[in-house]
Write an enzyme that holds these catalytic residues in place. Structure first.
Site, short mmCIF file in Angstrom:
data_model
loop_
_atom_site.label_atom_id
_atom_site.label_comp_id
_atom_site.label_asym_id
_atom_site.label_seq_id
_atom_site.Cartn_x
_atom_site.Cartn_y
_atom_site.Cartn_z
N HIS A 1 36.96 116.39 -7.17
CA HIS A 1 36.12 115.79 -8.20
C HIS A 1 36.84 115.97 -9.55
O HIS A 1 37.79 116.76 -9.66
CB HIS A 1 34.75 116.47 -8.22
N GLU B 1 36.12 117.43 -12.33
CA GLU B 1 36.14 118.77 -12.94
C GLU B 1 37.24 119.62 -12.30
O GLU B 1 37.94 120.37 -13.00
CB GLU B 1 34.79 119.47 -12.73
N ALA C 1 33.27 72.07 -5.12
CA ALA C 1 34.18 71.56 -4.10
C ALA C 1 34.17 70.04 -4.20
O ALA C 1 33.15 69.44 -4.58
CB ALA C 1 33.73 71.99 -2.70
N SER D 1 38.16 73.08 -2.13
CA SER D 1 37.71 73.77 -3.34
C SER D 1 38.71 74.81 -3.81
O SER D 1 38.59 75.31 -4.92
CB SER D 1 36.37 74.47 -3.09
N TRP E 1 41.64 76.69 -5.47
CA TRP E 1 42.41 76.41 -6.68
C TRP E 1 41.67 75.50 -7.67
O TRP E 1 42.28 74.71 -8.35
CB TRP E 1 43.81 75.85 -6.39
#
Ligand SMILES: NC(=O)c1ccc[n+]([C@@H]2O[C@H](COP(=O)([O-])OP(=O)(O)OC[C@H]3O[C@@H](n4cnc5c(N)ncnc54)[C@H](OP(=O)(O)O)[C@@H]3O)[C@@H](O)[C@H]2O)c1
Length: 368
Positions: A57, A59, A169, A175, A177
């Site tokens: 963690h 700490e 699309a 669709s 790009w």
């Protein structure tokens, strides 16, 4: 618990802890992103952040960086130190054993069942604890984790790429790009932050996406979820060729799937007219430790998530192109018949990303 306005110096050091927490943006899932700074007379002597579940963690990472020479020092941590034994020991005990004098935290643990216990442990050991009265930044980087702890559900983002005339699309179904390189890169960052990506079988059939996070830095790949219906994902789909878990989900009302492709998992959910109950799916993902979920589907599933009231944020990437009315819209929502039934959103951010524009909306009644 009482919160306190912090001095300028404490604020600066706590801001640093929050900035460190951001370094775990793509990797800590299902854990929260946490950063920690240890300072003596306002000079940093150690800092760290949580990188991965099962590892130190924040700490402990900061104590290690300071060579544990922290007697009488001040600790700044973006989330209340834990008080329980999980995969690692309690951080509150480690800070007590190290002999620190003061702990300043951004926010309490959002899990109501453990919230405040870390603070109590520290105070009982004679350590001064301050809780900031401004937790906004610290909450923001863990908004999904907070929702899961407080309400038992993840944060659901709906991402869609559309043209200037709101089409997702072309009429032939193509669709990919719609948007440019920069927007696509931005979407990979969004994917990398997510614990799960959800798409629909319609998108798998049309685009055969890999649906993974392709970023230059270390990433814990999100779970990839496909919502099936009358059609199912074929075993040679590209989604099975990438590292990470794939979960196929289907409606219980339809005949069960004949076999599950190797490497994939399968769950069935209650359904309505052959459609998966999306609320059950989202709850199930929370149960699997998902904090942030990204829906990247076609207009049918995207509209269904909206109609079910399950969307916390809409991210629209809009290209400066027009493909005309024969293209597909953004959301299939047959339930809306008149303007009185509209769903309203609030724009919270809008900016150019390459040649496209990215806008983020929140449902008006929700807010964050
Ligand atoms: N521009 C963008 O951002 C974007 C993103 C993704 C996809 N797309 C485009 O979207 C098109 C595909 O869209 P689509 O609407 O056909 O597919 P989709 O939304 O990806 O998938 C919809 C299908 O999921 C199944 N389903 C199961 N439970 C459902 C539920 N509760 N609600 C809704 N659907 C459920 C149904 O399958 P069955 O019909 O088999 O029962 C349904 O037809 C493609 O052209 C793709 O290129 C665009």
């Amino acid at each position: 618990m009482i919160t306190t306005p912090l001095s300028e110096q404490d604020t600066t050091l706590l801001d640093r802890a929050v900035a460190l927490a951001q370094k775990g943006l793509f990797t800590t899932k299902p854990n929260p992103r946490v950063g920690c700074v240890i300072a003596r007379k306002n000079k940093i002597i150690g800092e760290g952040w949580h990188v991965r579940a099962g590892q130190d963690h924040a700490e402990i990472a900061a104590l290690t960086a300071a060579n544990h020479d922290v007697r009488g020092a001040d600790v700044f941590v973006s989330l209340e130190p834990c008080s329980h034994h999980g995969k690692t020991g309690p951080c509150a005990s480690a800070l007590i054993d190290a002999g620190v004098a003061r702990v300043v935290i951004s926010m309490l643990d959002p899990n109501p069942e453990v919230s405040g216990r870390g603070v109590e442990m520290l105070r009982q050991a004679g350590i001064e604890v301050l809780i900031s009265d401004n937790p906004d930044q610290a909450r923001m980087i863990n908004s999904g984790f907070c929702l899961r702890m407080e309400k038992g559900r993840p944060l659901v983002r709906l991402k869609i790429a559309a043209t200037l005339d709101g089409r997702t699309a072309a009429s032939d179904g193509s669709s990919q790009w719609i948007t440019g390189d920069s927007a696509r890169k931005d979407v990979h960052t969004l994917r990398a932050m997510s614990c799960a990506l959800i798409t629909g079988i319609g998108t798998i059939r049309a685009d055969n996406p890999r649906l993974n996070a392709r970023v230059d830095s270390d990433v814990e790949q999100p779970l990839r979820v496909v919502v099936e219906g009358h059609h199912v994902v074929p075993p040679d789909a590209a989604i099975f060729n990438e590292a990470g878990r794939v979960l196929l989900v289907g409606p219980r009302s339809l005949p069960s799937r004949k076999g599950v492709p190797s490497g994939a998992e399968y769950l069935s959910f209650d359904s309505n007219h052959g459609k998966v109950d999306l609320e059950q799916l989202i709850k199930s993902l929370a149960g699997q430790g998902c904090n942030e979920v990204l829906v990247e589907a076609g207009p049918t599933l995207a509209g269904a998530f909206l109609s079910a009231g399950l969307v916390d944020e809409i991210w629209i990437y809009q290209s400066p192109d027009i493909i005309g009315e024969a293209g597909r819209g953004m959301f299939v929502m047959p339930g809306i018949k008149s303007i009185q039934e509209k769903m309203s959103f609030q724009l919270i951010d809008s900016r150019p990303v390459g040649g496209d524009v990215r806008s983020i909306y929140l449902p008006q009644e929700k807010g964050l």
